[in-house]
Design a protein around this motif. Sequence first.
Motif, short mmCIF file in Angstrom:
data_model
loop_
_atom_site.label_atom_id
_atom_site.label_comp_id
_atom_site.label_asym_id
_atom_site.label_seq_id
_atom_site.Cartn_x
_atom_site.Cartn_y
_atom_site.Cartn_z
N ASP A 171 -10.75 34.39 56.62
CA ASP A 171 -10.99 35.62 55.86
C ASP A 171 -11.54 35.21 54.49
O ASP A 171 -10.95 34.36 53.84
N LYS A 220 -11.67 36.13 51.01
CA LYS A 220 -10.91 37.11 50.23
C LYS A 220 -11.54 37.48 48.89
O LYS A 220 -11.35 38.58 48.40
N GLY A 223 -9.62 43.06 49.83
CA GLY A 223 -9.07 43.19 51.18
C GLY A 223 -9.74 42.22 52.15
O GLY A 223 -9.24 41.99 53.24
N TYR A 236 0.82 38.29 62.74
CA TYR A 236 -0.31 37.68 62.02
C TYR A 236 0.26 36.63 61.07
O TYR A 236 1.11 36.95 60.24
N ASN A 295 1.81 39.26 58.59
CA ASN A 295 1.47 40.67 58.70
C ASN A 295 1.88 41.12 60.09
O ASN A 295 2.02 40.30 61.00
N ARG A 325 0.29 43.35 62.10
CA ARG A 325 -0.84 44.15 62.62
C ARG A 325 -2.06 43.26 62.68
O ARG A 325 -2.05 42.14 62.19
N GLY A 370 -5.52 41.81 61.53
CA GLY A 370 -6.10 41.59 60.20
C GLY A 370 -7.44 42.30 60.10
O GLY A 370 -8.15 42.48 61.08
N ASP A 371 -7.78 42.69 58.89
CA ASP A 371 -9.07 43.32 58.62
C ASP A 371 -9.68 42.57 57.44
O ASP A 371 -9.06 42.56 56.37
N PRO A 372 -10.79 41.88 57.57
CA PRO A 372 -11.82 41.95 58.63
C PRO A 372 -11.76 40.84 59.69
O PRO A 372 -12.74 40.67 60.41
N GLU A 373 -10.65 40.13 59.86
CA GLU A 373 -10.62 39.09 60.90
C GLU A 373 -10.90 39.68 62.29
O GLU A 373 -11.60 39.08 63.11
N1 GLY Z 1 -7.49 40.21 55.95
C1 GLY Z 1 -6.16 40.22 55.50
C2 GLY Z 1 -5.34 41.29 56.02
O1 GLY Z 1 -5.68 41.98 56.95
O2 GLY Z 1 -4.25 41.48 55.49
#
Ligand code: GLY
Length: 417
Positions: free
Chosen positions: A212, A214, A226, A269, A285, A287, A289-292
Amino acid sequence: MKVLVVGSGGREHALCHAIARSPLLDKLFILPGNAGTAALGTNVPGDPKDVAAVLDFARREAIDITIVGPEDPLAAGIADAFEAAGLRIFGPTRAAARLESDKAFAKQLMRQYAVPTADARQFTDFALARQYIATRDEPVVVKATGLAKGKGVIVCDDPADAILAAEDMLVKRVFGEAGSEILVEERLLGREASLLAIVDGHTALLLEAAQDYKRLRDGDQGPNTGGMGSLCPSPLVDSGTLRVIQQQILVPTLDALVREEIHYRGVLYLGLMFTTAGPKVLEFNCRFGDPETQAILLRLRSDLLEILDAATTGRLDQVSVSWDPRPSLCVVLASAGYPEAVQTGAVISGLPAPGEDLVVFHAGTKRVGDQVVTNGGRVLGVTALGATVEAARQRAYAAVEQIHFDGQQYRTDLGLR
Ligand code: GLY
Ligand code: AMP
């Protein structure tokens, strides 16, 4: 199957893109979705955190499986509510989601079960935190223990910065209740990767590791965001490293959950840092990941809906996962002012038609008449596959150059090195 995806970001568009290919799918709903998801299913207005309303919709439409994107509804107990109502949902219960929503809880669990992580002390009292920080020679990281929209982690260069960060959280309450308790943590050095596992309570199915990006600007400069893009697979995680992560981190974490009688179902995560002393957990995490997820899922060849269906019925040991061998790169286009003061409402032009090897995932977008306009900080995730990282990079940036909206910001160095 009738499927409901909860959320409205690039991650949710990527989930829908994968689910829409499944022969198991009959009907797809997204609550609330964006202009991208509207092309794959039916957007349903609503607030993901309004658990009762989401449940009501799922009941009314006889949804077979609900897939939760963001952390807030999970921390609010959406999985508990669905389970109590006898509806299937992919995402952990509120107690299990504490791995993300309560960093002090996560830290304690890691300490107790010897999962490698940064040393940390917990404070609710500013005077005690200040005293502790002042006695430390090494740089520290100050973290709000609650959910702070990804902004609650302050990496500090010197004690003065750390004391200010602690004061902001504990006294000025800049993150509200989320910062009423903090961790003061040893600052680790190294490169980072994200490793996601789909977990059904017994079995963990590992997804390919991702990187990611960041920081806002090229060369990893500027403020934390994010995520300004992602690369899959992560160049840092080879098969040997993966074995170490599994043995030292994943297995003990899953074991800890079982021993603590926390039934975990959803994505686990691992935010990892590769230090000279080996991989350590920066954060969990609960859930995708965004944007993974955008980069990871573009490489997924298996049926995502089949996998998530198996995960919600405890049959994950019966599915396998296969990948496109080609790497993928996601370049995020963000609005003017992101991440601090986001401007929205700009008209987006030049969006390419989706292809096999290039998909523009929508995040903060909405349709107004026959135009697509910006509707959030991160707007689009231009995601491409290529025979090499360089080829994926060229394909992604060629598309980026065709797309325009006023004030757009993106990094130009993703996938280099
Ligand atoms: N890319 C980090 C997150 O989803 O928390
Ligand atoms: P998080 O919001 O927990 O993902 O943290 C955001 C970022 O802060 C991480 O991706 C790291 O770059 C950095 N970070 C968090 N904890 C530490 C730590 N103990 N040492 C160094 N950097 C950290």
